[in-house]
Scaffold this motif. Structure first.
Motif, PDB file in Angstrom:
ATOM      1  N   SER A 134       0.919  -1.010  -0.065  1.00 25.44           N
ATOM      2  CA  SER A 134       0.092  -0.180  -0.154  1.00 25.44           C
ATOM      3  C   SER A 134       0.930   1.367   0.562  1.00 25.44           C
ATOM      4  O   SER A 134       1.992   1.292   0.024  1.00 25.44           O
ATOM      5  CB  SER A 134      -0.763  -0.118   1.333  1.00 25.44           C
ATOM      6  OG  SER A 134      -1.881   0.751   0.888  1.00 25.44           O
ATOM      7  N   ILE A 185      -0.494  -5.376   2.285  1.00 29.18           N
ATOM      8  CA  ILE A 185      -2.029  -6.305   1.865  1.00 29.18           C
ATOM      9  C   ILE A 185      -1.859  -7.235   1.503  1.00 29.18           C
ATOM     10  O   ILE A 185      -1.382  -7.509   0.239  1.00 29.18           O
ATOM     11  CB  ILE A 185      -2.984  -4.953   1.276  1.00 29.18           C
ATOM     12  CG1 ILE A 185      -2.502  -3.753   3.194  1.00 29.18           C
ATOM     13  CG2 ILE A 185      -4.085  -5.609   1.894  1.00 29.18           C
ATOM     14  CD1 ILE A 185      -2.812  -3.705   3.977  1.00 29.18           C
ATOM     15  N   SER A 201      -1.981  -9.632   6.483  1.00 29.18           N
ATOM     16  CA  SER A 201      -1.808  -8.187   5.952  1.00 29.18           C
ATOM     17  C   SER A 201      -0.569  -7.662   7.259  1.00 29.18           C
ATOM     18  O   SER A 201      -1.056  -8.233   8.401  1.00 29.18           O
ATOM     19  CB  SER A 201      -2.987  -7.526   6.185  1.00 29.18           C
ATOM     20  OG  SER A 201      -3.128  -7.831   4.640  1.00 29.18           O
ATOM     21  N   ASP A 246      -5.620   1.348   0.352  1.00 26.89           N
ATOM     22  CA  ASP A 246      -5.393  -0.059   0.593  1.00 26.89           C
ATOM     23  C   ASP A 246      -6.339  -0.439  -0.247  1.00 26.89           C
ATOM     24  O   ASP A 246      -5.620  -1.631  -0.964  1.00 26.89           O
ATOM     25  CB  ASP A 246      -5.647  -1.508   2.029  1.00 26.89           C
ATOM     26  CG  ASP A 246      -4.446  -0.377   3.529  1.00 26.89           C
ATOM     27  OD1 ASP A 246      -3.201  -0.108   2.870  1.00 26.89           O
ATOM     28  OD2 ASP A 246      -5.376  -0.738   4.712  1.00 26.89           O
TER      29      ASP A 246
END
Length: 298
Positions: free
Chosen positions: A27, A33, A81, A96
Motif C-alpha cells: 500500500s 496487504i 496483512s 489499501d
C-alpha cells in the motif's frame, strides 16, 4: 506449500479443502496487504468487517469462483496483512483498497460492515470501482455515540479488561443479535470471556487477537458517521444488502444510505443476520448472498 509460476503461493482451505493462491500488494505507506485468490473470470474484491478476517469469507469466495476471480483481502492487523499505524485513518483504508484494485485489475467489490463503510468512501475517489455491493454498512447518525463508545473501549483495553471492551464495542455498534444487544453489560462480558477461550481451527484470527483492531475500526466509524450525505456523489452501481434478523440499528443504517443513493438496488435476506456472509462453521449462511452477488456482478 508449493509455489506456482506466477510467484503466488498455493494453499488449501481448512474449510473447503480446495486450492487458492496467496498474493499481496504494498500500500501507499509501505504496508503489505495480503489476499487469497480464487477462480477465474471478472474480478471481485471481498472486504471483510470487524472481528473477522478474509478467511471468514472463504466459502463465499469458493461459491463465486466458478464465474469470477475472487480476491479475499485481509485488512490491516490481521492474517496476511501488516499492522495498523498509529496515524491510521479511513484514507489509509481507501489507499489499501486502491492498491488491491490496481494490482488485480478488479472493478467489483463486496464489502461488509465497517468494510462497507470504507468502500463507500473509496467509491467517491476511485473510478476503478464500477459495482459495489455492501452488506450492512456501519454508520451512526452522528459521531457522538461512536466517539463515546471507542473512549470506553480504549479505557477498558488499557485496564486489561478485553472481554468488557469487546462487549462495549459489540453492544455499542449493535452487532450481535437483538437478544444479546439487550443483555446487561456484565452478563454479555461474562459470555464474551468464555468465548475468548475458543481456539479456532484453520486460519481464523482469534477474538483476543482481533480485539485491538477495534480501536482503529471505532475511529473510522466515528469519522464517517454523520457525513453520509457525501455518498450522494458515488458513481458506482450500488447494491444494498442486509438480513432480516439483524438489529434495528443496522437496518436504519442501510435506510440512511438508501435515502442518499435512491437508485441503489436493495435486498433483505429472510433469516440472515450481520455475520451471515461468513463460513458455515462460524454460523454463517453465505449461499443466498453468493446467489445475489452472482446476479449483480454478472
Amino acid at each position: 506449500m508449493a509455489v506456482n509460476t506466477s510467484g503466488l503461493k498455493v494453499q488449501a482451505s481448512a474449510v473447503t479443502q480446495e486450492q487458492f493462491l496467496l498474493g499481496s500488494v504494498i500500500s501507499k505507506d509501505g504496508t503489505t496487504i495480503g489476499y487469497r485468490q480464487f477462480g477465474h473470470g471478472p474480478g471481485i474484491v471481498i472486504v471483510h468487517g470487524s472481528m473477522s478476517s478474509g478467511y471468514n469469507h472463504l466459502q463465499l469466495a469458493q461459491a463465486l469462483s466458478d464465474t469470477f476471480t475472487v480476491y479475499l483481502v485481509d485488512r490491516r492487523g490481521r492474517g496476511l496483512s501488516g499492522p495498523y499505524r498509529q496515524d491510521h485513518s479511513v484514507q489509509t483504508d481507501v489507499e489499501d483498497v486502491d492498491a488491491v484494485l490496481t494490482k488485480t485489475g478488479a472493478h467489483n467489490i463486496f464489502a461488509v460492515s465497517v468494510g462497507a463503510t470504507i468502500c463507500l468512501e473509496a467509491a467517491l475517489t476511485l473510478p476503478a470501482i464500477h459495482k459495489l455491493a455492501i452488506y450492512e454498512p456501519l454508520l451512526f447518525p452522528d459521531s457522538a455515540r461512536p466517539t463515546a463508545m471507542i473512549a470506553r473501549f480504549d479505557q477498558e483495553m488499557a485496564q486489561g479488561k478485553v472481554a468488557a471492551a469487546l462487549t462495549t464495542a459489540t453492544q455499542g455498534a449493535q452487532l450481535a443479535s437483538p437478544l444479546m444487544n439487550a443483555m446487561p453489560h456484565w452478563l454479555l462480558t461474562f459470555m464474551t470471556n468464555k468465548m475468548m477461550g475458543w481456539e479456532p481451527s484453520g486460519e481464523y484470527v482469534s477474538f483476543k487477537d482481533l480485539a485491538p483492531t477495534l480501536h482503529y475500526e471505532g475511529q473510522v466509524i466515528a469519522d464517517m458517521s454523520g457525513r453520509q450525505e457525501r455518498f450522494k456523489d458515488v458513481q458506482a452501481e450500488v447494491l444494498l444488502l442486509g438480513g432480516s434478523q439483524s438489529s434495528a440499528f443496522l437496518k436504519h443504517s442501510i435506510d440512511r444510505v438508501a435515502k442518499i443513493l435512491p437508485r441503489a438496488k436493495r435486498i433483505e435476506f429472510p433469516g440472515l443476520n450481520h455475520s451471515s456472509s461468513w463460513n458455515t462453521d462460524v454460523r454463517g449462511k453465505p449461499e443466498p448472498i453468493a446467489h445475489a452477488l452472482r446476479r449483480f456482478f454478472a
